[in-house]
Motif scaffolding. Structure first.
Motif, short mmCIF file in Angstrom:
data_model
loop_
_atom_site.label_atom_id
_atom_site.label_comp_id
_atom_site.label_asym_id
_atom_site.label_seq_id
_atom_site.Cartn_x
_atom_site.Cartn_y
_atom_site.Cartn_z
N ALA A 386 1.62 -11.66 -32.38
CA ALA A 386 0.98 -12.80 -33.12
C ALA A 386 -0.53 -12.59 -33.26
O ALA A 386 -1.00 -13.04 -34.28
N ARG B 333 4.65 -18.49 -30.41
CA ARG B 333 4.56 -16.97 -30.01
C ARG B 333 5.82 -16.14 -29.77
O ARG B 333 6.11 -15.19 -30.30
N GLU B 337 7.32 -13.05 -31.65
CA GLU B 337 7.41 -11.92 -31.36
C GLU B 337 8.94 -11.37 -30.70
O GLU B 337 9.00 -10.32 -30.72
N PHE B 393 -3.31 -17.93 -33.67
CA PHE B 393 -3.24 -16.68 -32.71
C PHE B 393 -4.37 -15.71 -32.61
O PHE B 393 -4.25 -14.79 -31.96
#
Lengths: 394, 394
Positions: A386, B333, B337, B393
């Motif tokens: 991110a 996040r 991810e 982020f």
């Protein structure tokens, strides 16, 4: 790595053999379509779009492209690299005397830009084999953490392939580990090529199902249908894959040999990362040194000897195209915002070619019938943090 | 909006009727699982994790949670809101005299934080109906552009619900358009509830297929299997949805009535955005004013009257939980991810509750058998620009 004398010949049949061997260990990742992206690829760019690019003043091409995305970003470890890694490990275990000679304890070693590192670590761990991973000290923290998370021993080096190979050689001398290079070995090529087999089969099956699915309203618009159903089509016309070391591109080319499906490669052009393209359209001599910091960090390496034999010498790749950093980022933005899918920059070069490369687009316009082409695009990996997305677009 | 006298009763059967009406217009979005996230949800947090949170010093809960994600981020316009919007439009067209009275030309109007705006614009356009959209002037540019892209007339207002409603009233006076509110109407609730029907059916089918699929190695690990197959399970134990205006939460609760599946709501806690939770565990009086700039921009509104009648008065929601801005971002996040999926912050509150809310987690530990719970989590939307991800982020 299994000794070269024990590897299978570089043929489509060998890719099929490789697939049988690794199928229990990998995902059969989904193939998705996206109406917005297919429509965009099938819309001529405007003169305004081309201003300031290398195609300024050229008449924009008018290709018809239905795009089929092979989502290897949803593969184990988030990238296609597990295909080659599992194949290499399975072949190594089959090498006479390797296990008996303490091979598992001596382990395997590689130098990698990240995804191969994680892939080899996973494949080794699942067979109880030690893994030593030589990584550039500029690798993104997420990739380093992932590699360590798979239980591997991480050893840092500089970022050129020469620096990495030197450190790998030192590890081999110290431990007796066997080298499993990230791309330049027949077992790796054949493993990566299994992606191509699946993509062929999946698109053929989806085309057969398409009429039924359309009638049911199942994922009709943005997420499964190309712009226009190609009545009577039985499969893809072409595929395009990223080309770094060339393992995926050459393996895919093998998987398509004799099928009539054309295979293209896509590279970043930044700081000479388009080594394969330059050699392909130049004197055919493989370029052995590349030093680039392209945002497509999986594609910073020069193409390998074994891949090149397939790509160029055997003429199994129909063409190579390259895209700029900005084009890669624009493609990645579209995938994030319109496809709702996280892909790493290296995974976006094929889409960037289809959307932005006027050489590619005018070639399609000329070569395809009025019906256009069904083009398979490989989303090769999704390992981008991110934070990195933040730096790219923030 | 269809007159209240013509709406269906708020029952599960009415949700089934709504589903029949809107099915041709929407995607049946996929349900996916993710081993990493299910394992994380099933791992007790450490005392260190809890330090500095509202649970510091408490013994971490030990729930077992297998998570099933309904990917409405892959829905048309990128959010579940098309369900309610198409249902509202279809019901409006069925209202005696509306079409004959020039209804399509007079059009529809709404005040919305974004996704409902795009959804109503699309639904109106597909029926040849004019749409006027009142949007807060702080809406993200991507949402404004998307709304205009569907051919709607965008009218800006301030960001509180009072400011928006005043501007909508002015548009109605000027054009004769019919109001289609974003959540506080039975037609909207029933439309959103169709998500819950699909999630029930899809998980039951996936559980039935699971053994066969596991044997074939199809998407085995991170992307389709929960941590441990729940032998003999026939469907979900519970669902959790975001709660802003409460349309999705109340519709989902209706869709589960009589099935034994418990339904929970998730809210941001920032600046009092947890209005439904506070009323639910307080005096039961709906809180009518909220002014928050939570990062979960789809959840800034207070819960509506009709949703509240289902959530609280009819006791069809089993509990409400709220999470901090940091917990929402941490969940987002992980989805980016580890799941490789783009979801907007509002869509992450349910996952954040499952991962981080010790009240929820200890409740699951107590309520579930040793087998744990199969929990459906709604990824309600994916409309977040690459720039916004960058700001979150970067």
């Amino acid at each position: 790595m299994a000794d070269l004398s024990t590897t299978l010949p570089l043929t489509r049949d060998s890719v099929i053999e490789a697939h049988k061997l690794i199928q229990p260990h990998i995902h059969r990742t989904p193939v998705l379509t996206n109406r917005t992206l297919s429509e965009l690829a099938s819309t001529p760019r405007s003169a305004e779009d081309l201003r300031g690019t290398r195609w300024e003043g050229r008449t924009p091409a008018r290709p018809v492209l239905r795009l089929w995305f092979k989502c290897e970003n949803l593969q184990r470890v988030g990238a296609f690299k597990v295909r080659g890694a599992f194949h290499a490990i399975e072949r190594l275990k089959m090498e006479p005397g390797w296990v008996e000679g303490g091979g598992k304890e001596k382990g395997v070693v590689t130098h990698s830009s990240g995804n191969h590192a994680a892939a080899l670590s996973l494949a080794a761990r699942e067979s109880g084999i030690k893994a030593h991973i030589v990584m550039p000290d500029i690798s993104i923290p997420q990739k380093i953490a992932a590699t360590r998370g798979y239980g591997a021993n991480v050893v840092f080096s500089g970022s050129t392939s020469q620096e990495r190979e030197a450190v790998a050689a030192r590890v081999i001398a110290e431990t007796g580990a066997r080298l499993v290079p990230p791309y330049d070995h027949p077992d790796i090529l054949l493993g990566q090529g299994t992606m191509g087999l699946e993509l062929q089969e999946q698109v053929a099956a989806m085309m057969a199902d398409e009429e039924a699915a359309a009638g049911k309203g199942f994922l009709r618009a943005e997420t499964t249908r190309a712009t226009t159903a190609a009545a009577g089509k039985k499969g893809l016309d072409a595929m395009i894959t990223p080309c770094g070391g060339g393992g995926m591109l050459s393996g895919t080319a093998l998987s398509c040999e004799g099928t009539g499906i054309r295979v293209f490669g896509a590279e970043p052009s930044f700081e000479g990362a388009d080594d394969a393209k330059r050699a392909f359209y130049g004197d055919g001599q493989r370029i052995e040194k590349v030093k680039t910091l392209t945002v497509a960090d999986g594609l910073r390496t020069p193409v390998g000897k074994h891949p090149w034999s397939v790509i160029y010498e055997r003429r199994l790749v129909a063409g190579l195209y390259s895209v700029t950093e900005e084009e890669i980022k624009a493609a990645m933005r579209l995938v994030l915002e319109r496809f709702k899918m996280v892909v790493e920059p290296s995974a976006c070069v094929g889409l960037a070619v289809a959307l932005f490369d006027e050489d590619f687009r005018s070639m399609v316009e000329k070569e395809a019938s009025e019906q256009g082409w069904d083009l398979g695009i490989v989303f090769s990996g999704g390992n981008v943090g991110a934070d990195a997305i933040g730096r790219l677009f923030g």
